[in-house]
Write a protein that holds these residues in place. Sequence first.
Motif, PDB file in Angstrom:
ATOM      1  N   PRO A 238      -5.759  40.319   7.555  1.00  0.00           N
ATOM      2  CA  PRO A 238      -6.509  41.384   6.894  1.00  0.00           C
ATOM      3  C   PRO A 238      -7.082  42.413   7.858  1.00  0.00           C
ATOM      4  CG  PRO A 238      -7.772  39.338   6.912  1.00  0.00           C
ATOM      5  CD  PRO A 238      -6.392  38.998   7.393  1.00  0.00           C
ATOM      6  N   TRP A 239      -7.160  42.036   9.147  1.00  0.00           N
ATOM      7  CA  TRP A 239      -7.730  42.941  10.144  1.00  0.00           C
ATOM      8  C   TRP A 239      -6.689  43.884  10.752  1.00  0.00           C
ATOM      9  CZ3 TRP A 239      -4.769  41.515  14.171  1.00  0.00           C
ATOM     10  CH2 TRP A 239      -4.384  40.177  14.266  1.00  0.00           C
ATOM     11  N   ALA A 240      -5.431  43.757  10.360  1.00  0.00           N
ATOM     12  CA  ALA A 240      -4.370  44.581  10.967  1.00  0.00           C
ATOM     13  C   ALA A 240      -4.634  46.076  10.797  1.00  0.00           C
ATOM     14  CB  ALA A 240      -3.016  44.216  10.366  1.00  0.00           C
ATOM     15  N   GLY A 241      -5.273  46.451   9.688  1.00  0.00           N
ATOM     16  CA  GLY A 241      -5.548  47.863   9.444  1.00  0.00           C
ATOM     17  C   GLY A 241      -6.492  48.496  10.440  1.00  0.00           C
ATOM     18  N   HIS A 242      -7.188  47.666  11.229  1.00  0.00           N
ATOM     19  CA  HIS A 242      -8.099  48.203  12.243  1.00  0.00           C
ATOM     20  C   HIS A 242      -7.353  48.598  13.521  1.00  0.00           C
ATOM     21  CE1 HIS A 242     -11.973  47.312  10.254  1.00  0.00           C
ATOM     22  NE2 HIS A 242     -11.334  46.282   9.735  1.00  0.00           N
ATOM     23  N   LEU A 243      -6.082  48.219  13.633  1.00  0.00           N
ATOM     24  CA  LEU A 243      -5.301  48.581  14.815  1.00  0.00           C
ATOM     25  C   LEU A 243      -4.700  49.958  14.665  1.00  0.00           C
ATOM     26  CD1 LEU A 243      -3.360  45.238  15.467  1.00  0.00           C
ATOM     27  CD2 LEU A 243      -5.265  46.162  16.817  1.00  0.00           C
ATOM     28  N   ASP A 244      -4.481  50.630  15.778  1.00  0.00           N
ATOM     29  CA  ASP A 244      -3.798  51.916  15.759  1.00  0.00           C
ATOM     30  C   ASP A 244      -2.352  51.714  15.300  1.00  0.00           C
ATOM     31  OD1 ASP A 244      -6.050  53.218  16.604  1.00  0.00           O
ATOM     32  OD2 ASP A 244      -5.503  53.218  18.723  1.00  0.00           O
ATOM     33  N   PRO A 245      -1.695  52.774  14.794  1.00  0.00           N
ATOM     34  CA  PRO A 245      -0.355  52.625  14.192  1.00  0.00           C
ATOM     35  C   PRO A 245       0.685  51.969  15.086  1.00  0.00           C
ATOM     36  CG  PRO A 245      -1.266  54.769  13.667  1.00  0.00           C
ATOM     37  CD  PRO A 245      -2.213  54.149  14.652  1.00  0.00           C
ATOM     38  N   GLY A 246       0.736  52.344  16.371  1.00  0.00           N
ATOM     39  CA  GLY A 246       1.760  51.787  17.262  1.00  0.00           C
ATOM     40  C   GLY A 246       1.662  50.282  17.410  1.00  0.00           C
ATOM     41  N   PRO A 247       0.533  49.773  17.917  1.00  0.00           N
ATOM     42  CA  PRO A 247       0.410  48.323  18.067  1.00  0.00           C
ATOM     43  C   PRO A 247       0.444  47.591  16.729  1.00  0.00           C
ATOM     44  CG  PRO A 247      -1.657  49.426  18.635  1.00  0.00           C
ATOM     45  CD  PRO A 247      -0.618  50.478  18.526  1.00  0.00           C
ATOM     46  N   ARG A 248       0.004  48.249  15.661  1.00  0.00           N
ATOM     47  CA  ARG A 248       0.074  47.589  14.354  1.00  0.00           C
ATOM     48  C   ARG A 248       1.524  47.328  13.954  1.00  0.00           C
ATOM     49  NH1 ARG A 248      -3.021  50.837  11.613  1.00  0.00           N
ATOM     50  NH2 ARG A 248      -1.471  52.047  10.466  1.00  0.00           N
ATOM     51  N   ALA A 249       2.410  48.281  14.244  1.00  0.00           N
ATOM     52  CA  ALA A 249       3.832  48.082  13.958  1.00  0.00           C
ATOM     53  C   ALA A 249       4.404  46.941  14.785  1.00  0.00           C
ATOM     54  CB  ALA A 249       4.608  49.375  14.227  1.00  0.00           C
ATOM     55  N   PHE A 250       3.990  46.846  16.062  1.00  0.00           N
ATOM     56  CA  PHE A 250       4.478  45.766  16.920  1.00  0.00           C
ATOM     57  C   PHE A 250       3.897  44.419  16.478  1.00  0.00           C
ATOM     58  CE2 PHE A 250       4.774  49.361  20.132  1.00  0.00           C
ATOM     59  CZ  PHE A 250       6.135  49.533  19.915  1.00  0.00           C
ATOM     60  N   LEU A 251       2.662  44.418  15.985  1.00  0.00           N
ATOM     61  CA  LEU A 251       2.075  43.195  15.426  1.00  0.00           C
ATOM     62  C   LEU A 251       2.931  42.691  14.268  1.00  0.00           C
ATOM     63  CD1 LEU A 251      -0.245  41.157  14.565  1.00  0.00           C
ATOM     64  CD2 LEU A 251      -1.191  43.077  13.275  1.00  0.00           C
ATOM     65  N   ARG A 252       3.274  43.564  13.361  1.00  0.00           N
ATOM     66  CA  ARG A 252       4.056  43.164  12.190  1.00  0.00           C
ATOM     67  C   ARG A 252       5.462  42.719  12.586  1.00  0.00           C
ATOM     68  NH1 ARG A 252       1.700  48.102   8.483  1.00  0.00           N
ATOM     69  NH2 ARG A 252      -0.111  46.968   7.691  1.00  0.00           N
ATOM     70  N   GLN A 253       6.049  43.414  13.553  1.00  0.00           N
ATOM     71  CA  GLN A 253       7.362  42.999  14.037  1.00  0.00           C
ATOM     72  C   GLN A 253       7.264  41.622  14.691  1.00  0.00           C
ATOM     73  OE1 GLN A 253       9.337  45.841  16.590  1.00  0.00           O
ATOM     74  NE2 GLN A 253      10.806  44.330  17.323  1.00  0.00           N
TER      75      GLN A 253
END
Length: 315
Positions: A238-253
Amino acid sequence: MSERRETPPPWSPAISTECPVGVAHQAWIEASIAWFVREFGREPALRPIVLPRLDLYPSGYTGTPKQIDDVVARMCGLMGIDRSELIVELFDREGEDATASEGTRAVGHYYVEDGRAVIGLDVTEASDAPYLIAVIAHELCHVRLLGEERITTGRKDHERLTDLLTVYFGFGVFSTNAALRFGETSRGFSVQPLGDLDERTLNAARNDGYSRLGYLTEREFGYAMACYAWLRGETEPPWAGHLDPGPRAFLRQGLAYLTRSAPPGEFPTRPSRGVPVTVRVISKTGPAWLGGLHLTVRPASWPPDAPGHGPPHPV
């Protein structure tokens, strides 16, 4: 007759299920986090993640010495450090000639004086609480690693390991977002990266284009955050939305890759028999740990934090 609708995966189908980092980087991140589990137990990774909110810094925070000290005290409590045994130095280098130090300036340091740990914090941008928290987290992780003699500075990746420990102790949102910062300039927007938040040479660069420095990239931070979520049993944190777009995409990958490649709570890389692993990461400019931080400058029009525009995939 209505068809049963399956719950969609927590990542976009367009996101690759390949590991977002190269083999050596993956092995280092996974083995290091496994070592953290053995050194510090699982509790730091399982407690609530620390997010930008008022329980760390009060409403009306402006970065006064008293407010900074309060933030340090709260963070010490979260990281298992006795605040009374810690000396905090505040310094101001706003007037430094950046060109004299190749466009960088120190924003934090750690050392030991008469048996007591000392962390230094630059107050130039202390009014930016999330930025300051990223710096403090790195320095306090030095206390847990170097100060408690778990590692020494002779370990060539000790700065990278210190960055990674901020993720394990729940401060990854701050460290990850601090790796790439944007600041308004007379010519538009510039990037002020912090990257590794290094012991003596934590740096903030000011350029009218894009620049990056440090040891942990957005891609590495993103995968580290994925490993952190995987340990916590979170496939859709649920905290993924607090990350900037770039690292958030790498988190999901990274989560897509881990779901495909490993049992829940385990990592794909084989265990290292309890021995901390030092991985030599090579780039075109040579070993990442030689000569300080690596800085790359790109035109301001390049979108550095857009998905697919991270650093080159390591080999």
